[in-house]
Motif scaffolding. Sequence first.
Motif, PDB file in Angstrom:
ATOM      1  N   ASP A 173      -1.856   1.223 -10.055  1.00  0.00           N
ATOM      2  CA  ASP A 173      -0.829   1.661  -9.097  1.00  0.00           C
ATOM      3  C   ASP A 173      -0.317   0.477  -8.280  1.00  0.00           C
ATOM      4  O   ASP A 173       0.875   0.369  -7.999  1.00  0.00           O
ATOM      5  CB  ASP A 173      -1.385   2.741  -8.162  1.00  0.00           C
ATOM      6  N   VAL A 174      -1.223  -0.402  -7.919  1.00  0.00           N
ATOM      7  CA  VAL A 174      -0.822  -1.590  -7.144  1.00  0.00           C
ATOM      8  C   VAL A 174       0.083  -2.485  -8.000  1.00  0.00           C
ATOM      9  O   VAL A 174       1.103  -2.980  -7.522  1.00  0.00           O
ATOM     10  CB  VAL A 174      -2.060  -2.359  -6.630  1.00  0.00           C
ATOM     11  N   ILE A 175      -0.288  -2.662  -9.275  1.00  0.00           N
ATOM     12  CA  ILE A 175       0.555  -3.479 -10.160  1.00  0.00           C
ATOM     13  C   ILE A 175       1.929  -2.841 -10.318  1.00  0.00           C
ATOM     14  O   ILE A 175       2.961  -3.526 -10.245  1.00  0.00           O
ATOM     15  CB  ILE A 175      -0.140  -3.689 -11.523  1.00  0.00           C
ATOM     16  N   ALA A 176       1.980  -1.528 -10.488  1.00  0.00           N
ATOM     17  CA  ALA A 176       3.276  -0.834 -10.601  1.00  0.00           C
ATOM     18  C   ALA A 176       4.083  -1.021  -9.319  1.00  0.00           C
ATOM     19  O   ALA A 176       5.308  -1.218  -9.358  1.00  0.00           O
ATOM     20  CB  ALA A 176       3.049   0.652 -10.888  1.00  0.00           C
ATOM     21  N   GLU A 179       9.418  -6.058  -7.128  1.00  0.00           N
ATOM     22  CA  GLU A 179       9.881  -7.275  -7.778  1.00  0.00           C
ATOM     23  C   GLU A 179       9.081  -8.491  -7.332  1.00  0.00           C
ATOM     24  O   GLU A 179       9.603  -9.592  -7.113  1.00  0.00           O
ATOM     25  CB  GLU A 179      11.383  -7.479  -7.562  1.00  0.00           C
ATOM     26  N   PHE A 180       7.794  -8.287  -7.212  1.00  0.00           N
ATOM     27  CA  PHE A 180       6.858  -9.359  -6.849  1.00  0.00           C
ATOM     28  C   PHE A 180       6.828 -10.363  -7.998  1.00  0.00           C
ATOM     29  O   PHE A 180       6.626  -9.979  -9.151  1.00  0.00           O
ATOM     30  CB  PHE A 180       5.471  -8.751  -6.597  1.00  0.00           C
ATOM     31  N   PRO A 181       7.026 -11.656  -7.721  1.00  0.00           N
ATOM     32  CA  PRO A 181       7.170 -12.627  -8.807  1.00  0.00           C
ATOM     33  C   PRO A 181       5.876 -12.964  -9.559  1.00  0.00           C
ATOM     34  O   PRO A 181       5.936 -13.553 -10.630  1.00  0.00           O
ATOM     35  CB  PRO A 181       7.729 -13.866  -8.098  1.00  0.00           C
ATOM     36  N   THR A 211       0.830  -1.203   0.000  1.00  0.00           N
ATOM     37  CA  THR A 211       0.000   0.000   0.000  1.00  0.00           C
ATOM     38  C   THR A 211       0.862   1.249   0.000  1.00  0.00           C
ATOM     39  O   THR A 211       0.580   2.208  -0.731  1.00  0.00           O
ATOM     40  CB  THR A 211      -0.944   0.004   1.223  1.00  0.00           C
ATOM     41  N   ASP A 212       1.933   1.225   0.815  1.00  0.00           N
ATOM     42  CA  ASP A 212       2.834   2.384   0.863  1.00  0.00           C
ATOM     43  C   ASP A 212       3.488   2.605  -0.497  1.00  0.00           C
ATOM     44  O   ASP A 212       3.563   3.740  -0.984  1.00  0.00           O
ATOM     45  CB  ASP A 212       3.889   2.164   1.949  1.00  0.00           C
ATOM     46  N   THR A 213       3.922   1.537  -1.130  1.00  0.00           N
ATOM     47  CA  THR A 213       4.571   1.653  -2.443  1.00  0.00           C
ATOM     48  C   THR A 213       3.561   2.118  -3.493  1.00  0.00           C
ATOM     49  O   THR A 213       3.857   2.997  -4.310  1.00  0.00           O
ATOM     50  CB  THR A 213       5.200   0.306  -2.862  1.00  0.00           C
TER      51      THR A 213
END
Length: 183
Positions: free
Chosen positions: A68-71, A77-79, A49-51
């Motif tokens: 925004d969540v996907i970005a 670097e979520f796999p 959420t912060d990111t």
Amino acid sequence: LFFNNMDTEFPKAVVARIIKSAIPDGVNVSKDAKNAVGVAGRVFVSYATDTASSMTLMRGKSTITGDDVIAAMEEMEFPFVDELKETLQVYRDEQAKKREEQRIQKAKKAKIALEKAEQQQQQQEEEEEEKEREQQQQQQEDDDIQQQITDNQEKDAVSTEQEEESNQVQEVNVNSPTTDDAT
């Protein structure tokens, strides 16, 4: 910053359901492990959420979107970003379908309401026409009665005139000397 709301806990039943769906049958999970997964989930959600919030602010916006969540996931670097994108698209498609269904339902309700209003208007017009016909019929009956009264009055007047003339003729005949009287 992302550790501000660490007092908030995920519901234990939800965490247990997520864990159960992720492990094979026959594997048990201790209470301690469930708690650790719940904390890890809170940390992950807070960090994500912060990111995502940072991504939103960089765009000059104030509302975090799915993009925004996907970005943020890509930044972290979520796999499983591709799976996340697919899931988000499925969600958006479902929401679009629901909105379309709601729009169709609303249009159907509006059509039904319009048809009902038209039926009521037509019924009201028919009632008004019937009332107008009844008034015209009543007026015609009144006119016929008035005509009969006028005709009867005229007949009475003619009869009265004829009687008066007849009476005058009789009076003249009574008062005038007859040929027999003159001789």
